[in-house]
Write a protein that holds these residues in place. Structure first.
Motif, mmCIF file in Angstrom:
data_model
loop_
_atom_site.group_PDB
_atom_site.id
_atom_site.type_symbol
_atom_site.label_atom_id
_atom_site.label_comp_id
_atom_site.label_asym_id
_atom_site.label_seq_id
_atom_site.Cartn_x
_atom_site.Cartn_y
_atom_site.Cartn_z
ATOM 1 N N PRO A 146 0.821 -1.225 0.000
ATOM 2 C CA PRO A 146 0.000 0.000 0.000
ATOM 3 C C PRO A 146 0.849 1.268 0.000
ATOM 4 C CG PRO A 146 0.028 -0.947 2.201
ATOM 5 C CD PRO A 146 0.787 -1.914 1.311
ATOM 6 N N SER A 149 -0.806 4.770 0.634
ATOM 7 C CA SER A 149 -1.099 5.168 2.011
ATOM 8 C C SER A 149 0.102 5.859 2.649
ATOM 9 C CB SER A 149 -1.485 3.935 2.836
ATOM 10 O OG SER A 149 -2.652 3.341 2.324
ATOM 11 N N SER A 203 -3.883 1.230 7.783
ATOM 12 C CA SER A 203 -2.892 0.944 6.735
ATOM 13 C C SER A 203 -1.652 0.290 7.318
ATOM 14 C CB SER A 203 -2.510 2.238 6.012
ATOM 15 O OG SER A 203 -3.606 2.788 5.338
ATOM 16 N N SER A 207 -0.587 -3.525 6.510
ATOM 17 C CA SER A 207 0.724 -3.796 5.927
ATOM 18 C C SER A 207 1.546 -4.736 6.805
ATOM 19 C CB SER A 207 1.473 -2.482 5.718
ATOM 20 O OG SER A 207 2.762 -2.713 5.197
ATOM 21 N N ILE A 232 -4.935 0.676 -2.639
ATOM 22 C CA ILE A 232 -5.021 0.837 -1.183
ATOM 23 C C ILE A 232 -4.473 2.212 -0.846
ATOM 24 C CG2 ILE A 232 -4.331 -0.049 1.071
ATOM 25 C CD1 ILE A 232 -3.911 -2.774 -0.193
ATOM 26 N N THR A 233 -5.330 3.085 -0.340
ATOM 27 C CA THR A 233 -4.907 4.424 0.043
ATOM 28 C C THR A 233 -5.104 4.615 1.532
ATOM 29 O OG1 THR A 233 -7.076 5.423 -0.353
ATOM 30 C CG2 THR A 233 -5.571 5.276 -2.230
ATOM 31 N N LEU A 234 -4.835 5.833 1.991
ATOM 32 C CA LEU A 234 -4.939 6.119 3.418
ATOM 33 C C LEU A 234 -6.364 5.967 3.914
ATOM 34 C CD1 LEU A 234 -3.407 7.122 5.928
ATOM 35 C CD2 LEU A 234 -4.018 9.450 5.255
ATOM 36 N N VAL A 237 -10.025 1.568 0.274
ATOM 37 C CA VAL A 237 -9.524 0.437 -0.509
ATOM 38 C C VAL A 237 -10.493 0.237 -1.663
ATOM 39 C CG1 VAL A 237 -9.067 -2.044 -0.525
ATOM 40 C CG2 VAL A 237 -8.427 -0.682 1.463
ATOM 41 N N THR A 251 -10.593 2.008 4.720
ATOM 42 C CA THR A 251 -9.448 1.171 5.079
ATOM 43 C C THR A 251 -9.582 0.594 6.480
ATOM 44 O OG1 THR A 251 -8.054 2.582 3.684
ATOM 45 C CG2 THR A 251 -6.929 1.113 5.197
#
Length: 429
Positions: A146, A149, A203, A207, A232-234, A237, A251
């Motif tokens: 990700p 993120s 995140s 991870s 996948i961002t902050l 998803v 997320t």
């Protein structure tokens, strides 16, 4: 305003304006305007020249370089933002000359230049990290991480620091005072950035625990998601469902709710087949000697029937069992032989994985029949092929049921008699 010109370019222009008969104040303002416009034009030309030079150099280096990282630097306009630093430095040096007799205007100009310099620096940092992100995504090791993120977290911190710095420049106060005041405003900050903070924590956990990667197939019933993770961002998803629609999931929902990740299946040797045949109970019975002889014509169960039938007869004879009633002693049943047939059929099926669990089991009887569950694994994990293999297996088994005097439960026909195949003696008990 203070009119006190020293020697230099300001003096030459100012004296020329005075000789035309202009007043001192008007000459000072016009002198300021001309110097300001001239400086801005010079800065603009310098910006254009520096940008063209840096762009030509960067493009040439990108073509000759073995790595494609510099390609992303050019694509995200890093040379363009770097070129803007040079004219800002020029204006910073010229500002004391331009606003020598306008202290208040000079102070405002210094603040504007500092703010522009800070914004240009943040733009360089943003473009640099976007280049790093895109470059790492080309590497197999980081392709499913990700990265968006992490970049978003860093840029949020950078922009917050930049905003505080700009505010400190405008108000001419120390930036550290703002950090001291953040403690009192923490509740408001937590409320405003709640989703970002939850997303950051999520995140990190996603991870570290390797819960989801880009490219994973996940099923999230609460949000109607069933497809591949594409981003996948902050805060979110993105899942591309198999009907090509896009589902956006917060997320933090990945750690606060239950979802299914199919990565384990995709990385294993096969894909599980777990489906029952609901056998009608009224067709289940003991097998007579004639039934056993008829079933020996089925190749997959012939060795089993020959061996098993001899052992059962030997056991009943040695114990003097009265076989006038079929319930006495040991007996074969049609559902038991069918279960053995399914086991052998799956064991010989070319698309069934032989190195993984293969089992045919009878589940607890239900009001509508007895579930005979097939538990096996398809060698081919691709969805289309998997569905075809599973359908092929059950097509055959459903067609084979009447040969054993059995039928599946079906509401409209559950009370109809079982019709044996022609030439077979299996019928109603």
């Amino acid at each position: 305003m203070k009119v006190d010109m020293d020697t230099g370019i300001q003096r030459i222009l100012y004296d020329h304006l005075l000789r035309t008969g202009m007043s001192e104040n008007m000459a000072a303002y016009l002198n300021l305007l001309i110097l300001l416009i001239g400086s801005l034009i010079l800065a603009g030309l310098l910006d254009f020249v520096v940008w063209k030079v840096l762009r030509a150099i960067s493009v040439r280096l990108a073509r000759k370089s073995a790595t494609n990282f510099d390609n992303y630097l050019v694509m995200h306009r890093v040379p363009r933002y770097v070129a803007r630093i040079v004219p800002l430095l020029l204006l910073f040096e010229l500002a004391p000359i331009i606003f020598m007799d306008f202290e208040k205007g000079g102070s405002i100009a210094f603040k504007v230049i500092q703010i522009l310099f800070l914004i240009a620096t943040l733009s360089i940092v943003k473009s640099l990290f976007r280049s790093i992100k895109d470059y790492l995504k080309t590497k197999r090791r980081y392709r499913d991480k990700p990265l968006d993120s992490y970049i978003q977290v860093f840029m949020i911190v950078a922009w917050i620091f930049g905003a505080l710095t700009i505010f400190a420049i405008v108000t001419e106060t120390s930036i550290w005072k703002f950090f001291t005041a953040l403690g009192a405003a923490s509740a408001i900050i937590l409320l405003i950035f709640k989703d970002s903070i939850l997303g950051l924590v999520a995140s990190i956990q996603v991870s570290i625990n390797d819960m989801v990667r880009i490219g994973d197939w996940i099923t999230f019933d609460k949000y109607g998601a069933d497809g591949d993770v594409i981003e996948i961002t902050l805060a979110t998803v993105k899942v591309q469902n198999f009907d090509k629609t896009i589902t956006t999931i917060p997320t933090y929902a990945l750690i606060s709710n239950s979802f299914k990740n199919w990565r384990g299946m995709q990385e294993s040797g096969g894909r599980r087949i777990k489906r029952p045949l609901i056998i009608s109970q009224k067709g289940i019975r003991f097998l007579s000697d004639q039934d056993v002889e008829d079933l020996k014509r089925i190749e997959l169960v012939r060795p089993y029937l020959m061996d098993r039938n001899e052992k059962i007869k030997a056991h009943n004879e040695s114990h003097g069992v009265d076989k006038s009633l079929a319930v006495n002693g040991r007996n074969l049943t049609n559902i038991g032989v069918f279960r053995k047939y399914v086991q052998e059929y799956l064991g010989n099926h070319p698309a069934v994985h032989k190195g993984m669990t293969l089992m045919v089991r009878q589940l607890q009887p239900e009001p509508h029949g007895i579930p005979l569950e097939i538990y096996a694994f398809s060698s081919d994990k691709r969805w289309e092929n998997y569905e075809y293999i599973m359908a092929d297996i059950f097509d055959h088994l459903l067609s084979a049921l009447p040969f054993f005097g059995l039928e599946v439960f079906e509401w409209p026909t559950s009370l109809s008699p079982i019709k044996p195949r022609d030439g077979w003696s299996l019928g109603n008990p």
